[in-house]
Design a protein around this motif. Structure first.
Motif, short mmCIF file in Angstrom:
data_model
loop_
_atom_site.label_atom_id
_atom_site.label_comp_id
_atom_site.label_asym_id
_atom_site.label_seq_id
_atom_site.Cartn_x
_atom_site.Cartn_y
_atom_site.Cartn_z
N UNK A 1 0.83 -1.20 0.00
CA UNK A 1 0.00 0.00 0.00
C UNK A 1 0.88 1.26 0.00
N UNK A 2 1.96 1.26 0.73
CA UNK A 2 2.88 2.39 0.75
C UNK A 2 3.51 2.59 -0.62
N UNK A 3 3.89 1.50 -1.27
CA UNK A 3 4.46 1.58 -2.61
C UNK A 3 3.44 2.12 -3.60
N UNK A 4 2.21 1.64 -3.52
CA UNK A 4 1.17 2.11 -4.43
C UNK A 4 0.86 3.59 -4.19
N UNK A 5 0.87 4.02 -2.94
CA UNK A 5 0.64 5.44 -2.64
C UNK A 5 1.75 6.30 -3.25
N UNK B 1 1.16 9.15 -6.11
CA UNK B 1 1.58 10.54 -5.93
C UNK B 1 2.52 10.99 -7.06
N UNK B 2 3.42 10.11 -7.47
CA UNK B 2 4.33 10.44 -8.57
C UNK B 2 3.55 10.64 -9.87
N UNK B 3 2.56 9.80 -10.10
CA UNK B 3 1.74 9.93 -11.32
C UNK B 3 0.95 11.24 -11.30
N UNK B 4 0.38 11.59 -10.15
CA UNK B 4 -0.39 12.82 -10.06
C UNK B 4 0.51 14.05 -10.24
#
Length: 87
Positions: free
Chosen positions: A14-18, A22-25
């Motif tokens: 979940x931390x990796x996906x977050x 954030x990087x994508x946004x």
């Protein structure tokens, strides 16, 4: 194993996906800002062209000469094409 040890892999994921989200946004936001900046550059250039073409400077004289050349070319081209095709 305790309950926390069982949850640790899913928390790490979940931390990796977050972080990826954030990087994508941030990337999307940066591309939007870049597109908006390019729009301002184009409009600024067009407005400066208009201001320069209407003045009394060298650019205005060159622009006026180009306009007259294009008008003369547009008037001379049809007879030239007729002569070339029909005669």
């Amino acid at each position: 194993m305790t309950r926390m040890e069982d949850l640790q892999p899913s928390l790490d994921e979940q931390t990796r996906q977050d972080a990826v989200y954030e990087a994508a946004m941030r990337s999307i936001s940066a591309s939007r800002r870049e597109r908006e900046r390019k729009g301002y550059v184009v409009m600024g250039g067009a407005m400066e062209f208009g201001e320069g073409a209407l003045g009394d400077g060298t650019f205005a004289k060159i622009s006026h000469g180009a306009k007259l050349f294009m008008i003369a070319f547009a008037c001379a081209l049809p007879p030239l094409l007729v002569w070339h095709v029909l005669l």
